[in-house]
Design an enzyme around this catalytic site. Structure first.
Site, mmCIF file in Angstrom:
data_model
loop_
_atom_site.group_PDB
_atom_site.id
_atom_site.type_symbol
_atom_site.label_atom_id
_atom_site.label_comp_id
_atom_site.label_asym_id
_atom_site.label_seq_id
_atom_site.Cartn_x
_atom_site.Cartn_y
_atom_site.Cartn_z
ATOM 1 N NE ARG A 1 -3.085 2.646 2.953
ATOM 2 C CZ ARG A 1 -2.805 3.327 4.068
ATOM 3 N NH1 ARG A 1 -2.186 2.815 4.928
ATOM 4 N NH2 ARG A 1 -3.376 4.368 3.896
ATOM 5 C CG HIS B 1 -0.893 8.792 3.775
ATOM 6 N ND1 HIS B 1 -0.982 7.385 3.887
ATOM 7 C CD2 HIS B 1 -0.375 9.269 4.985
ATOM 8 C CE1 HIS B 1 -0.537 6.984 5.072
ATOM 9 N NE2 HIS B 1 -0.142 8.349 5.799
ATOM 10 C CD GLU C 1 -4.122 7.265 10.465
ATOM 11 O OE1 GLU C 1 -3.667 8.224 10.832
ATOM 12 O OE2 GLU C 1 -3.936 6.092 10.723
ATOM 13 C CG ASN D 1 -4.315 3.145 9.261
ATOM 14 O OD1 ASN D 1 -4.631 2.126 8.648
ATOM 15 N ND2 ASN D 1 -4.067 4.334 8.517
ATOM 16 C CE1 TYR E 1 1.220 2.597 13.459
ATOM 17 C CE2 TYR E 1 -0.855 3.774 13.023
ATOM 18 C CZ TYR E 1 0.406 3.164 12.729
ATOM 19 O OH TYR E 1 0.798 3.263 11.197
ATOM 20 C CD GLU F 1 -0.890 3.751 8.497
ATOM 21 O OE1 GLU F 1 -0.630 4.342 9.518
ATOM 22 O OE2 GLU F 1 -1.404 4.535 7.165
HETATM 23 C C1 FCB Z 1 -0.577 6.990 10.922
HETATM 24 C C2 FCB Z 1 -0.304 7.471 9.681
HETATM 25 C C3 FCB Z 1 1.092 7.073 9.056
HETATM 26 C C4 FCB Z 1 2.341 7.073 10.321
HETATM 27 C C5 FCB Z 1 1.791 6.227 11.242
HETATM 28 C C6 FCB Z 1 2.696 5.813 12.439
HETATM 29 O O1 FCB Z 1 -1.317 7.687 11.655
HETATM 30 O O2 FCB Z 1 -1.256 7.284 8.672
HETATM 31 O O3 FCB Z 1 1.464 7.989 7.986
HETATM 32 O O4 FCB Z 1 2.543 8.241 10.531
HETATM 33 O O5 FCB Z 1 0.495 6.816 11.762
#
Ligand code: FCB
Length: 780
Positions: free
Chosen positions: A67, A111, A156, A291, A293, A357
């Site tokens: 991607r 992006h 995002e 995505n 994290y 992500e």
């Molecule tokens: C996400 C973004 C990506 C990168 C990661 C760590 O929010 O989409 O570009 O910065 O975080």
């Protein structure tokens, strides 16, 4: 499947984005983007020229999907109108290279790198930008649509709208709730228009990527099923709507959440939401990119002001939680991914999902025999297990794209962040596979986790490499002062090269748990803001993690002996010690007990005992550079007690900054009191009548210097600029108010508590150095 195997046909890959890796910002007709104006990714990873090698790397790792994002200003340098064919040529070359390597391209159209020309015309808060986005999507599809079958419109949008236009920490750096809401709506509209344009042009699969940060309270981090009070439930729901509902509901159901509309209306009115918009936004999606994290952790706190990234969040407190964190400070909560996927599957049962992500920033050490990024491997492994749990329950997740292939430019954080499974040396552009890349290759190959994990190096491995005994390694690791410096150095080199992490924590945990932590004050300074913050925040974080606190003073030889006895008897699971002034023998003594220890302040002797410190060197350099920029050339330094490591660091930062400007330091030594600062300035002036600036290593000293300057008839700052250090409360009330260097005491206290918790889990032994910031007031 529950045995760690993924479904047949599960797609494995990686994600990147144009601005973060391409470089070549002025080549082949690319126009400027808002990120060029906001930060500088220089040549980034030079992927623009090095894509063939990077594609080969992906092929060697066995990846099925890549991607990437298309840079709008490369294709349309002015945002609309003239098409730059050379920009499209580049993406065509990249796509052909991928296809030849058997890798499926997933193209993201936005992006975050909006053409600056469109920002100049108002950016996303203007409706026209949405229409231009659809044109751009059509143009890219026209060229690549025969080879690219999966199209992702936005990445995002919450981040782009609310960090870019609301909080101003991302490009374009605006701080307006109204602009942020308008931007969000127009991004949604752009998505809908682009999706339908792509679809009518024959695109096979169209999707969008959202950021998900499951919203929970601190208690739910440990136990997701924990019931919420009414107030907390309301706080969670509000943040959830801003982050998720605001995008999911219009995209997938053609409506905005009712309560959210009220917030939008009061911040921005509703004039920008026109009839028909929601229908245009709600295009069927073949794929929703997830995505993930970290979670957002909040609780109700009446009176809390709204966070600018979450307009309307008054009364909600964003909390730090007592869990392990990545280097970025993001809490590591893999279980929240299962909770999230479960929820998406329940609320949107037909929607196909893909993890687009997930990954982690950890500091890496390049060693002679590889980059042993064990933390990154565990992070990904734990998240893949969480994903398997959701798949077992029937979640329709079709693949996993790791963020990221390469270490790259991390937006507001620049190059310090390391998310890659491939290390990039930015000076030479050399790529090196980290252990995580090799591990991921194996996961992909077997379509499952398997049980082979890279082994952590042990004390024995370090001893063998440094050619010393195991006992010597143990003494160095624990900061024993009696080890010869050459031996210490060679052991520490071996430790670094091998990426060794001492395992004391794991051992003492296995041995016994008391659920008690000792907070030891070796020099009681109740009037000191830092001590006060530690005494207030460390217990509250640790108590939140189920630990009781024993507060212990260690200011006499008797009380020090008691502390050592207490810890040796394993009456504590861990120890927080502060402050560590100079070569504190207590730190060294406690480090030898095997009970996890963390220190406030860099210890004088290099050891592996982790510590939290302010960036004293950087702070002093910034203060000195500030004076130099004002044209000051005769700069004196009033230097507090030089046995203190913090003072040594401040001196070093000052000296280095002067050296870079070709100047020599001019130092007067002092005790840490205003009187002593005053007499130090008098001495400096006696040596050099034309002294035009003075930096003091503490605010107390600077306050004395201000007094002596006025007594000498000097005007501050016209004749003499004065800068302090520490930003004590009095600094804002001196005449004139004092320019000084600050690292918030609460940040240091919170970091200290988190560091100990990580140690208790056997993680993180690297020091945490928090940034120092120059606070400019009238004195300089
Ligand atoms: C996400 C973004 C990506 C990168 C990661 C760590 O929010 O989409 O570009 O910065 O975080």
């Amino acid at each position: 499947m529950s045995r760690g195997t993924f479904p047949d046909g599960f797609v494995w890959g990686v994600s990147t984005s144009a601005y973060q890796i391409e470089g070549a910002h002025t080549e082949d007709g690319r126009g400027p983007s808002i990120w060029d104006s906001f930060s500088d990714a220089q040549d980034a990873c030079d992927h623009y020229h090095r894509y063939p090698g990077d594609v080969r790397l992906m092929k060697d790792l066995g990846l099925a999907a890549y991607r990437f994002s298309v840079s709008w200003p490369r294709v349309l340098p002015e945002g609309s109108g003239r098409v730059n064919a050379a920009g499209l040529d580049y993406y065509e070359r990249l796509v052909d290279e991928l296809l030849a390597a058997g890798i499926t391209p997933y193209a993201t159209l936005y992006h975050w790198d909006l053409p600056q020309a469109l920002e100049d015309r108002g950016g996303w808060p203007e409706r026209d930008t949405a229409l231009r986005f659809a044109d751009y999507a059509r143009i890219v599809h026209e060229r690549l649509g025969d080879r690219v079958h999966t199209w992702l419109t936005l990445n995002e949008p919450w981040v782009a709208a609310f960090l870019g236009y609301g909080a101003g920490v991302h490009a374009p750096g605006r701080r307006s709730a109204a602009d942020a809401f308008r931007a969000a709506h127009h991004m949604l509209l752009g998505h809908g228009l682009a999706a339908s344009a792509l679809r009518s042009a024959g695109a096979a699969r169209v999707g969008a990527v959202l950021n998900f940060a499951p919203v929970m309270t601190p208690a739910q981090v440990a136990d997701p099923a924990r019931p919420l009070s009414e107030e907390d439930a309301e706080a969670v729901a509000r943040i959830d709507e801003l982050t998720h509902g605001q995008f999911l509901e219009p995209m997938l159901r053609g409506r905005y959440p009712e309560r959210l509309l009220k917030v939008v209306e009061s911040a921005a009115g509703l004039g920008h939401v026109r009839d028909g918009d929601l229908a245009a936004i709600a295009q069927p999606l073949d794929l929703l990119g997830v995505n993930y994290y970290a979670p957002s952790v909040v609780r109700a706190q009446p009176g809390s002001p709204a966070d600018p990234a979450y307009p309307g969040s008054d009364g909600v407190l964003f909390c730090t939680v007592p869990t392990a964190v990545t280097a970025m400070g993001w809490p590591i909560v893999p279980g929240a991914l299962t909770v999230l996927l479960r929820r998406l599957s329940r609320e949107y049962p037909d929607q196909e999902l893909m993890i687009t992500e997930n990954g982690a920033d950890f500091a890496d050490t390049v060693t002679g025999d590889g980059i042993h990024d064990v933390d990154r491997v565990s992070f990904v492994e734990e998240h893949l297990r969480a994903l398997l749990a959701a798949l077992d329950e029937g979640a329709k997740v079709r693949g996993y794209l790791l963020w990221s292939l390469l270490d790259c430019h991390e937006w507001a954080d620049g190059y310090q962040r390391k998310f890659g499974i491939v290390h990039v040396d930015f000076a030479t552009q050399r790529r090196r596979l980290k252990d995580s890349a090799l591990w991921y290759r194996d996961v992909v190959r077997r379509n499952g986790l398997g049980d082979r994990r890279p082994r952590r190096p042990t004390l024995e491995t370090v001893a063998a490499r440094a050619k010393v005994s195991r006992a010597t390694v143990s003494r160095v690791v624990n900061g024993d002062a009696a080890v010869r410096p050459e031996v210490r150095e060679s052991v520490l080199r071996a430790v670094k090269e091998l990426g060794y992490v001492p395992n004391a924590a794991a051992r003492s945990l296995a041995a016994r748990r008391t659920d008690t932590v000792a907070l030891v004050l070796s020099i009681p300074r109740p009037d000191d803001a830092l001590t006060a913050a530690v005494v207030q925040y460390v217990p509250s974080v640790l108590e939140g993690a189920g630990k009781q606190i024993t507060l212990m003073l260690a200011d006499t030889s008797e009380s020090r002996r008691r502390v050592v006895q207490h810890v040796e008897a394993r009456l504590a699971d861990g120890v927080v010690l502060l402050p560590t002034d100079g070569a504190d023998p207590l730190a060294e003594r406690l480090a030898r007990t095997d009970v996890p220890l963390v220190l406030l302040g860099r210890p004088a002797i290099a050891s592996l005992v982790p510590y939290v410190d302010a960036d004293n060197t950087g702070g002093a350099a910034a203060a000195t550079e500030h004076l130099l920029r004002q044209g000051r050339r005769r700069i004196g330094l009033i230097c507090g007690p030089t046995h203190l490591v913090a003072v040594q660091d401040r001196m070093a930062g000052h000296r280095d900054a002067l050296q870079r400007a070709g100047l020599l330091p001019h130092v007067a030594l002092a005790e840490d009191t205003p009187d002593s600062g005053a007499s130090a300035l008098t001495r400096l002036l006696a040596d050099d009548r034309r002294l035009d600036a003075v930096l003091a290593t503490s605010d107390h000293l600077a306050i004395g210097a201000l007094r002596a300057a006025s007594e000498a008839g000097l005007r501050v700052p016209d004749d003499l600029a004065v800068v302090g250090f520490g930003d004590i409360e009095a600094a804002a009330y001196t005449t004139p108010p004092l320019t000084t260097v600050r690292t918030p005491a609460t940040d240091q206290a919170m970091a200290l508590a988190r560091l100990l918790l990580s140690r208790l889990e056997g993680r993180h032994t690297t020091p945490v150095v928090l940034p120092s910031r120059l606070i400019t007031r009238a004195s300089a």
